[in-house]
Design a protein around this motif. Structure first.
Motif, PDB file in Angstrom:
ATOM      1  N   CYS A 142     -60.557  25.361 -41.018  1.00  0.00           N
ATOM      2  CA  CYS A 142     -59.355  24.969 -40.422  1.00  0.00           C
ATOM      3  C   CYS A 142     -58.001  25.626 -41.417  1.00  0.00           C
TER       4      CYS A 142
ATOM      5  N   TYR B 212     -63.519  26.458 -26.881  1.00  0.00           N
ATOM      6  CA  TYR B 212     -62.876  25.233 -26.933  1.00  0.00           C
ATOM      7  C   TYR B 212     -63.621  23.981 -26.378  1.00  0.00           C
TER       8      TYR B 212
ATOM      9  N   TYR C 127     -66.404  24.442 -30.368  1.00  0.00           N
ATOM     10  CA  TYR C 127     -65.915  24.623 -31.768  1.00  0.00           C
ATOM     11  C   TYR C 127     -67.006  25.236 -32.745  1.00  0.00           C
TER      12      TYR C 127
ATOM     13  N   PHE D  67     -68.156  25.684 -38.144  1.00  0.00           N
ATOM     14  CA  PHE D  67     -67.121  25.383 -37.213  1.00  0.00           C
ATOM     15  C   PHE D  67     -65.930  25.680 -37.514  1.00  0.00           C
TER      16      PHE D  67
ATOM     17  N   GLY E 199     -61.489  25.426 -36.141  1.00  0.00           N
ATOM     18  CA  GLY E 199     -60.502  24.430 -35.344  1.00  0.00           C
ATOM     19  C   GLY E 199     -59.223  24.668 -35.596  1.00  0.00           C
TER      20      GLY E 199
ATOM     21  N   ARG F 228     -58.472  29.069 -34.714  1.00  0.00           N
ATOM     22  CA  ARG F 228     -59.202  29.454 -33.468  1.00  0.00           C
ATOM     23  C   ARG F 228     -58.318  29.463 -32.304  1.00  0.00           C
ATOM     24  N   ARG F 229     -57.102  28.642 -31.972  1.00  0.00           N
ATOM     25  CA  ARG F 229     -56.439  28.657 -30.970  1.00  0.00           C
ATOM     26  C   ARG F 229     -55.270  29.433 -31.152  1.00  0.00           C
TER      27      ARG F 229
ATOM     28  N   GLU G  95     -57.362  19.445 -32.446  1.00  0.00           N
ATOM     29  CA  GLU G  95     -58.605  20.532 -32.791  1.00  0.00           C
ATOM     30  C   GLU G  95     -59.381  19.954 -33.770  1.00  0.00           C
TER      31      GLU G  95
ATOM     32  N   VAL H 204     -63.243  19.371 -33.853  1.00  0.00           N
ATOM     33  CA  VAL H 204     -64.335  20.218 -34.816  1.00  0.00           C
ATOM     34  C   VAL H 204     -65.114  18.848 -35.481  1.00  0.00           C
TER      35      VAL H 204
END
Length: 588
Positions: free
Chosen positions: A317, A521, A524, A532, A534, A538-539, A550, A554
């Motif tokens: 993250c 999406y 994840y 993983f 998020g 990622r976005r 998110e 995740v």
């Protein structure tokens, strides 16, 4: 679904017009009307609905409230959105708040803060709509149960309201302060009138919950024996850690900065989100069993492969932290900084000053001041506004904000229908402060920077702009419109392009076309098993509320992976006591 809601809104709109006409005709004795204007506003001089307590029995603690038709009656919710006017809780006075770093929102008991009666009135405006678009994908990304907790506030059931709020949102004290409230843009009441003050009600709920002691550590009753490392302690990382911890996993959060919070701690200035608010939530998460490790730069000071080897799952993250640059002549001049350089240095100085740890050498080498300078902020949005607000508190000489796009319309354009986010002209806190101090809005629209101009010492002293027009191929400079602007400090606030790539390279992760970490999406999972991703990494650059969404996603994906990984281990553990029983069986 959308068409049906619009049809219902159309019928409501007709009802509003009809009922207004009837009130003017039949209730002239109770309606005060300015000549040539509309009916008198129910809002008093104090910024709240007017109240009347005469002839109310002692046991009746709630006053009668003035409605739009001018009458004073008991608060009711059935037609609340028709009877009462939207009245958000105002920020503190601009001329006062620029003198300190305190939060914009008034404190409880302040003359500007809403009373209990006004909060109930605003909650009463929440419609009993068949499809509450405020909590759908067009509104709140975390699908907050907005009508439910609005109704609970109306019924004075505040403890139940925080319970409903926490069902979907890990950190309402953050979103209630810094979120631009897409939920209000898709509020059904906004089709015929102004939307409900959802954001105000949200932080009223969570602030009261903290004050009353209703938010306490939730220690998981059972532990799974599985371990998860979360890299990044911004809103996405904290949400993922919170969810995974409540599932019973042992969670460790790694943060490369010296304090936990990521964007919440250093990227958002104190006047929007006080750092005690962040630290209070982090302390709670720590008491619930989450371990936090700071000054741990995964991929640099900590080997990412070692991290993978020591944990059953890894959640990235990281945020989107690589800023968009300005490739023009003079970019190398001193006095030209990215927005996060400016904001982070300021926040660190504030924290060290408060704690008494500020050293003169640090301030000389790291602090970026706008004091006494002509400041130009290139780029708008929330970050641009934060740079404006920070410059004002530094006592800048002037501040100007350049926007590449044209000025938005005052009302929704035809290509921007409800329930989309309304792309309309608005005045944020920083703009209001500049106007209050200097007498005009700081924004200049439809301009792009052509060149930065320096002095003989390599310091920026000005920049040259050109006006632009928006074409099918994008912005196009208009020749002959050059203008030079004096400036001593240029802050680049043009957004972020993608996450820094040293972690993804070290792990060999697949990236998408925008250089974000590739993970579908809702799933994840990255291209590496057990890893993983998020949030903004990622976005792409987005809102705090999307980061929380998110992070929760995740956690769900990682929990499912850990459950599948744990099942064979549990089966093997269960079979272990019977492994040697076959040697005791008789031979036939």
């Amino acid at each position: 679904m959308l068409a049906a809601a619009q049809r219902r809104a159309s019928s409501v709109r007709t009802a509003v017009v009809s009922s207004t006409a009837i009130r003017f005709k039949s209730s002239s004795s109770t309606v005060t009307k300015e000549e040539g204007g509309d009916e008198a506003s129910p809002i008093g001089a104090d910024g709240r609905h007017e109240v009347w307590r005469e002839n109310i029995y002692d046991h009746d603690n709630e006053p009668r409230v003035k409605r739009r038709d001018g009458s004073y009656q008991s608060i009711e919710k059935l037609r609340g959105f028709l009877n009462y006017q939207r009245q958000p809780e105002p920020y503190r006075n601009p001329l006062e708040r620029v003198l300190d770093w305190g939060e914009l929102n008034p404190v409880e008991g302040d003359d500007l803060s809403h009373t209990a009666v006004e909060r109930k009135v605003q909650a009463a405006r929440c419609m009993d709509c068949g499809t509450p678009f405020c909590q759908t994908h067009t509104g709140c990304p975390v699908n907050n149960l907005i009508p439910e907790w609005n109704n609970l506030v109306y019924d004075n059931q505040w403890e139940e309201a925080i319970d409903r709020l926490h069902k979907t949102n890990n950190f309402p004290e953050f979103t209630g302060r810094v979120c631009p409230a897409p939920c209000e843009g898709s509020c059904v009441a906004g089709l015929v009138d102004s939307p409900v003050t959802i954001k105000n009600i949200e932080y009223s709920i969570v602030d009261r919950a903290w004050k009353e002691g209703w938010i306490t550590p939730r220690i998981p009753k059972e532990r799974t024996g599985m371990t998860v490392a979360v890299v990044g302690s911004g809103p996405s990382g904290l949400a993922a850690a919170d969810q995974l911890n409540q599932k019973g996993h042992k969670v460790t959060v790694y943060e490369r900065a010296d304090r936990i919070g990521g964007l919440l701690m250093y990227g958002i200035p104190n006047m929007k989100l006080e750092k005690e608010t962040v630290e209070r939530r982090v302390d709670l998460l720590s008491k619930e069993g989450i371990e936090f490790i700071t000054n741990a730069d995964i991929g640099n000071t900590v080997d990412v492969n070692e991290l993978r080897a020591n944990y059953d799952a890894l959640a990235l993250c990281l945020g989107s932290t690589k800023p968009r640059d300005l490739p023009v002549p003079g970019r190398e001049l001193k006095g030209v900084h990215f927005a996060m350089e400016f904001l982070v240095a300021n926040q660190k100085r504030l924290l060290m000053t408060k704690e008494g740890t500020l050293e003169s050498n640090w301030e000389k080498n790291n602090f970026i001041t706008a004091a006494g300078k002509d400041v130009i902020v290139i780029g708008g949005g929330d970050t641009g506004t934060d740079c404006i607000g920070t410059s004002m508190r530094h006592r800048c000489k002037s501040v100007t904000n350049f926007e590449l796009m044209p000025q938005p319309p005052n009302q929704r354009a035809t290509d921007n229908p409800w329930p989309q986010w309304p792309r309309v002209f608005g005045v944020d806190y920083g703009h209001a402060e500049v106007k209050a101090v200097f007498g005009q809005d700081p924004r200049v629209y439809s301009v792009m920077t052509k060149e930065l101009v320096g002095d003989e010492h390599g310091n920026v002293k000005g920049l040259i702009t050109q006006q632009v027009e928006i074409t099918n191929k994008g912005p196009k400079a208009i020749e002959g419109t050059e203008k030079e602007w004096p400036c001593d400090l240029v802050v680049l606030s043009m957004g972020f392009v993608h996450p820094e790539d040293y972690i993804s390279k070290a792990m060999g992760l697949d990236m998408d076309q925008r250089n974000n970490i590739h993970a579908v999406y809702g799933d994840y999972r990255t291209s590496v098993e057990g890893v993983f991703a998020g949030g903004d990494c990622r976005r792409g650059q987005s809102l705090v509320v999307w980061a929380i969404h998110e992070g929760r996603g995740v956690a769900e994906a990682a929990d499912a992976y850990l459950a599948a990984k744990r099942e064979p281990m549990q089966q093997a553990s269960a079979a272990a006591p019977f492994a040697n029983l076959s040697s005791l069986s008789p031979n036939y």
